[in-house]
Design a protein around this motif. Structure first.
Motif, mmCIF file in Angstrom:
data_model
loop_
_atom_site.group_PDB
_atom_site.id
_atom_site.type_symbol
_atom_site.label_atom_id
_atom_site.label_comp_id
_atom_site.label_asym_id
_atom_site.label_seq_id
_atom_site.Cartn_x
_atom_site.Cartn_y
_atom_site.Cartn_z
ATOM 1 N N ALA A 179 -17.752 47.386 34.631
ATOM 2 C CA ALA A 179 -19.206 47.248 34.741
ATOM 3 C C ALA A 179 -19.731 47.815 36.056
ATOM 4 C CB ALA A 179 -19.586 45.761 34.610
ATOM 5 N N VAL A 180 -19.045 47.465 37.163
ATOM 6 C CA VAL A 180 -19.478 47.960 38.472
ATOM 7 C C VAL A 180 -19.364 49.480 38.530
ATOM 8 C CG1 VAL A 180 -18.905 48.008 40.940
ATOM 9 C CG2 VAL A 180 -18.940 45.831 39.701
ATOM 10 N N THR A 181 -18.281 50.010 38.000
ATOM 11 C CA THR A 181 -18.060 51.461 38.040
ATOM 12 C C THR A 181 -19.145 52.223 37.296
ATOM 13 O OG1 THR A 181 -15.660 51.123 38.141
ATOM 14 C CG2 THR A 181 -16.421 53.308 37.496
ATOM 15 N N ARG B 80 -17.078 56.908 41.552
ATOM 16 C CA ARG B 80 -16.407 56.168 40.490
ATOM 17 C C ARG B 80 -14.890 56.367 40.525
ATOM 18 N NH1 ARG B 80 -20.519 57.429 35.369
ATOM 19 N NH2 ARG B 80 -22.203 56.044 36.072
ATOM 20 N N LEU C 118 -22.163 51.051 36.160
ATOM 21 C CA LEU C 118 -23.557 50.673 36.377
ATOM 22 C C LEU C 118 -24.024 50.787 37.829
ATOM 23 C CD1 LEU C 118 -23.718 47.491 34.097
ATOM 24 C CD2 LEU C 118 -24.396 49.837 33.518
ATOM 25 N N ALA C 119 -23.081 50.647 38.766
ATOM 26 C CA ALA C 119 -23.506 50.581 40.170
ATOM 27 C C ALA C 119 -23.072 51.769 41.011
ATOM 28 C CB ALA C 119 -22.972 49.289 40.798
ATOM 29 N N LEU C 120 -22.202 52.622 40.509
ATOM 30 C CA LEU C 120 -21.678 53.727 41.316
ATOM 31 C C LEU C 120 -22.071 55.078 40.741
ATOM 32 C CD1 LEU C 120 -18.057 52.389 42.009
ATOM 33 C CD2 LEU C 120 -20.060 52.230 43.509
ATOM 34 N N HIS C 121 -22.231 56.048 41.634
ATOM 35 C CA HIS C 121 -22.497 57.417 41.214
ATOM 36 C C HIS C 121 -21.193 58.082 40.777
ATOM 37 C CE1 HIS C 121 -26.612 57.106 42.586
ATOM 38 N NE2 HIS C 121 -26.199 56.699 43.785
#
Length: 266
Positions: free
Chosen positions: A114-116, A125, A118-121
């Motif tokens: 999810a973090v990879t 990643r 949704l939150a990272l460019h």
């Protein structure tokens, strides 16, 4: 260079496949005996997490098809092993294993994905997932340390099969070569550790291979033998108190005691 890395990757896939199938014999015995005996589930749970993360890493990495295939197959095998352990483990181990699966294979893996996404460019990643994969693979290669401790303590390789130890060493070696060819540093670090630990396991196997029976197993046999001896003495005392009418029963009980004793050492 691309063709060389592809060939090495294919070899790595083949070797890894055999590594993933090594525990089949172990779990066949688990299913057959309906018991997990002294086997631990942590190495399989952490390997399931590691292979799942590397599969995700391969999906993010350009040209990461071979990473996806080998780890996708590995994750499938580990899932089956963990499932069988949950089915046949005693209640206390089953509860502990289920908590670990929920925490690591569901919770942690889900958070990373999810973090990879949704939150990272895009550029961050691969770095983020790669670093996590390095950490997980280090733990995977370090998980046999508990088995190595048991080998040293019991002076027996009963719970550290040679084929598995050799396959892990060979697997780490071929993926180290692959990582060096494609210059993937995330794969290089854990592969070096895997080679070193593989060498240590092979050394331990060479030292203790002539002692297949663990101290624990020997003590259990001695305890069973003592229990049978006490049982026979009690039967003889009862027969002496009851007189001649018990001679026939004592003879039959003696025959059964002998049979039980013979079964222990067959």
């Amino acid at each position: 260079m691309a063709s060389i890395s592809f060939i090495i990757g294919i070899i790595g896939n083949i070797i890894s496949f055999f590594v993933f199938t090594c525990p089949i014999k172990t779990f066949w015995e688990v299913v057959k005996n309906k018991s997990t005996e002294d086997y631990e589930v942590f190495p399989y749970i952490i390997t399931l997490l590691g292979t799942s993360l590397w599969t995700f890493y391969g999906c993010l990495k350009p040209g990461g098809l071979l990473v996806v295939t080998v780890n996708g197959i590995g994750a499938t095998f580990q899932f089956i092993y963990v499932t069988l352990f949950l089915i046949y483990a005693p209640k206390n181990k089953k509860v502990r294993a289920a908590k670990l699966v929920a925490l690591l294979n569901v919770g942690f893996l889900g958070v990373v994905i999810a973090v990879t996404l949704l939150a990272l460019h895009a550029k961050l990643r691969l770095t983020f997932v790669g670093l996590i994969c390095v950490g997980m693979t280090t733990i995977v290669y370090g998980s046999p340390l508990s088995a190595m401790k048991t080998v040293i303590k019991t002076k027996s390789v009963e719970f550290m099969p040679f084929l598995l130890s050799f396959s892990l060493f060979l697997n780490a070696g071929i993926w180290l070569i692959y990582a060096a060819v494609i210059r993937d540093y995330y794969m290089t670090v854990p592969s070096v550790l895997g080679v070193l630990l593989g060498i240590i396991q092979l050394i331990l196997y060479a030292m203790y291979k002539k002692k297949p029976m663990s101290t624990k197993s020997t003590n259990e046999m001695q305890e069973k033998g003592s229990d049978n001896a006490i049982k026979e003495d009690l039967e003889m005392q009862v027969c002496n108190n009851n007189g001649d009418d018990c001679q026939c029963n004592r003879k039959e009980n003696g025959q059964y005691a002998i049979k039980d004793s013979e079964k222990q050492f067959l």
